[in-house]
Scaffold this motif. Structure first.
Motif, PDB file in Angstrom:
ATOM      1  N   ILE A 146       0.965  -1.168   0.067  1.00 31.18           N
ATOM      2  CA  ILE A 146       0.062   0.012   0.068  1.00 31.18           C
ATOM      3  C   ILE A 146       0.913   1.148  -0.046  1.00 31.18           C
ATOM      4  N   LEU A 147       0.714   2.130  -1.015  1.00 29.42           N
ATOM      5  CA  LEU A 147       1.345   3.341  -0.860  1.00 29.42           C
ATOM      6  C   LEU A 147       0.309   4.674  -0.576  1.00 29.42           C
TER       7      LEU A 147
ATOM      8  N   TRP B 158      -5.293  -2.206   6.960  1.00 26.46           N
ATOM      9  CA  TRP B 158      -5.219  -3.249   6.004  1.00 26.46           C
ATOM     10  C   TRP B 158      -3.988  -4.152   5.957  1.00 26.46           C
ATOM     11  N   ARG B 159      -2.862  -3.449   6.403  1.00 32.24           N
ATOM     12  CA  ARG B 159      -1.642  -3.913   6.318  1.00 32.24           C
ATOM     13  C   ARG B 159      -1.685  -4.975   7.499  1.00 32.24           C
ATOM     14  N   ASP B 160      -2.226  -4.544   8.634  1.00 30.53           N
ATOM     15  CA  ASP B 160      -2.255  -5.363   9.866  1.00 30.53           C
ATOM     16  C   ASP B 160      -3.048  -6.557   9.522  1.00 30.53           C
ATOM     17  N   GLU B 161      -4.086  -6.633   8.689  1.00 30.26           N
ATOM     18  CA  GLU B 161      -5.086  -7.537   8.420  1.00 30.26           C
ATOM     19  C   GLU B 161      -4.716  -8.571   7.356  1.00 30.26           C
ATOM     20  N   VAL B 162      -3.990  -8.063   6.388  1.00 25.78           N
ATOM     21  CA  VAL B 162      -3.701  -9.205   5.501  1.00 25.78           C
ATOM     22  C   VAL B 162      -2.249  -9.043   5.081  1.00 25.78           C
ATOM     23  N   GLY B 163      -1.511  -8.279   5.972  1.00 28.10           N
ATOM     24  CA  GLY B 163       0.171  -8.350   5.772  1.00 28.10           C
ATOM     25  C   GLY B 163       0.623  -7.739   4.442  1.00 28.10           C
ATOM     26  N   GLY B 164       1.807  -6.995   4.300  1.00 31.69           N
ATOM     27  CA  GLY B 164       2.417  -6.249   3.385  1.00 31.69           C
ATOM     28  C   GLY B 164       3.138  -5.317   3.932  1.00 31.69           C
ATOM     29  N   THR B 165       3.125  -4.188   3.137  1.00 32.13           N
ATOM     30  CA  THR B 165       4.026  -2.919   3.675  1.00 32.13           C
ATOM     31  C   THR B 165       3.014  -1.686   3.316  1.00 32.13           C
TER      32      THR B 165
ATOM     33  N   GLU C 143      -3.991   5.810   8.324  1.00 31.62           N
ATOM     34  CA  GLU C 143      -4.686   5.012   9.227  1.00 31.62           C
ATOM     35  C   GLU C 143      -5.498   3.327   8.435  1.00 31.62           C
ATOM     36  N   GLU C 144      -5.936   4.057   7.544  1.00 32.96           N
ATOM     37  CA  GLU C 144      -6.546   2.887   6.801  1.00 32.96           C
ATOM     38  C   GLU C 144      -5.534   1.909   6.198  1.00 32.96           C
ATOM     39  N   ALA C 145      -4.538   2.506   5.651  1.00 33.29           N
ATOM     40  CA  ALA C 145      -3.417   1.665   4.958  1.00 33.29           C
ATOM     41  C   ALA C 145      -2.882   0.575   6.169  1.00 33.29           C
ATOM     42  N   ILE C 146      -2.684   1.271   7.329  1.00 31.56           N
ATOM     43  CA  ILE C 146      -2.232   0.561   8.399  1.00 31.56           C
ATOM     44  C   ILE C 146      -2.897  -0.746   8.682  1.00 31.56           C
TER      45      ILE C 146
ATOM     46  N   ALA D 203       3.809   9.819  10.387  1.00 30.41           N
ATOM     47  CA  ALA D 203       3.212   8.628   9.745  1.00 30.41           C
ATOM     48  C   ALA D 203       4.043   7.303   9.912  1.00 30.41           C
ATOM     49  N   LEU D 204       5.233   7.476  10.100  1.00 32.38           N
ATOM     50  CA  LEU D 204       5.918   6.341  10.607  1.00 32.38           C
ATOM     51  C   LEU D 204       5.679   5.854  11.996  1.00 32.38           C
ATOM     52  N   ALA D 205       5.448   6.780  12.806  1.00 34.77           N
ATOM     53  CA  ALA D 205       5.368   6.656  14.200  1.00 34.77           C
ATOM     54  C   ALA D 205       3.590   6.172  14.529  1.00 34.77           C
ATOM     55  N   MET D 206       3.058   6.393  13.494  1.00 34.75           N
ATOM     56  CA  MET D 206       1.583   5.799  13.574  1.00 34.75           C
ATOM     57  C   MET D 206       1.669   4.161  13.186  1.00 34.75           C
TER      58      MET D 206
END
Length: 255
Positions: free
Chosen positions: A3-4, A47-54, A42-45, A72-75
């Motif tokens: 995710i970008l 989905w990353r946590d749910e399905v994996g990825g970066t 927030e939405e990107a994080i 953003a990195l701290a989030m």
């Protein structure tokens, strides 16, 4: 899922805007992550946590934009990319071209961005970027679901909810209400300092300066007129109507 997130640093929404010879003064101003972009991050994080990825955040800005990327990195974002803003500044056309130059060769499934910025508020960069990438765009999203690369999104069209579907890769712009952005934790802030941030310039992207010049011109910048005290119309209904028409036509020049 890769995710970008395209983000921007803006004035603090509570900052007092001061003009100095027609230019907005940045002295003593606090800069923050554009609030609409916080929903995208927030939405990107999530989905990353749910399905994996970066999750990679990408921004164009001055040297101070590093603070927004660190937020953003701290989030919870994994890495950041900063493209140095040219001295002449950027408009929506330039930013979209620069972001495209960075993204076009990167692997991604989903691109997220805020629905608009709280300064310019043009809502153009994401749409232009989707066109350059030749992918679909869904704007003003307040609910997002991804299953087997199929996306179902709820779009807020000025109070009317519309359901839109599509397949990845897609570009989604986040509207207020999509989620509740988290505050960076102390642990997140410490981790952010160790996460990679790539620093790029226009030269690094092999962009022709003559082809990415501004396509818009700012003619004048002015503050809104100070609000005046309201007027309570007196007399009979016919007198009030006459006074109202006089105010709209002769004073405010609205009619």
């Amino acid at each position: 899922m890769n995710i970008l997130v395209c983000m921007k640093q803006t004035f603090d929404t509570e900052a007092k805007i001061i003009l100095d010879n027609g230019v907005i003064s940045e002295e003593d101003v606090t800069f923050i992550v554009n609030p609409y972009d916080e929903y995208a991050i927030e939405e990107a994080i999530r989905w990353r946590d749910e399905v994996g990825g970066t999750v990679t955040v990408i921004t164009v800005g001055k040297e101070r934009v590093r603070d927004a990327v660190l937020t953003a990195l701290a989030m919870g974002a994994d890495e950041g990319i900063i493209i140095e803003e040219p001295e002449q500044g950027c408009d929506s056309f330039m930013v979209s071209q620069i972001l495209y130059a960075v993204i076009k060769d990167k692997p991604y499934d989903l691109v997220l961005a805020g629905n608009q910025s709280v300064d310019d508020g043009s809502s153009q960069v994401a749409i232009r970027l989707a066109e350059l990438l030749s992918i679909g765009h869904i704007g003003s999203v307040v609910q997002l679901s991804v299953h087997d690369r199929h996306v179902t999104a709820q779009q807020d069209l000025q109070g009317i909810i519309q359901i839109v579907e599509g397949d990845l890769p897609l570009l989604i712009t986040a509207q207020q209400g999509l989620n509740e952005p988290r505050y960076p934790s102390l642990l997140g802030i410490r981790k952010a300092a160790k996460k990679p941030i790539a620093m790029l310039t226009i030269d690094d992207l092999f962009l022709d300066p003559e082809k990415i010049t501004k396509r818009s011109l700012t003619v004048d910048v002015s503050l809104p007129k100070a609000k005046t005290q309201g007027t309570i119309l007196q007399g009979e209904v016919s007198e009030k109507v006459a006074a109202l028409l006089h105010g709209l036509h002769d004073i405010s020049k609205i009619l």
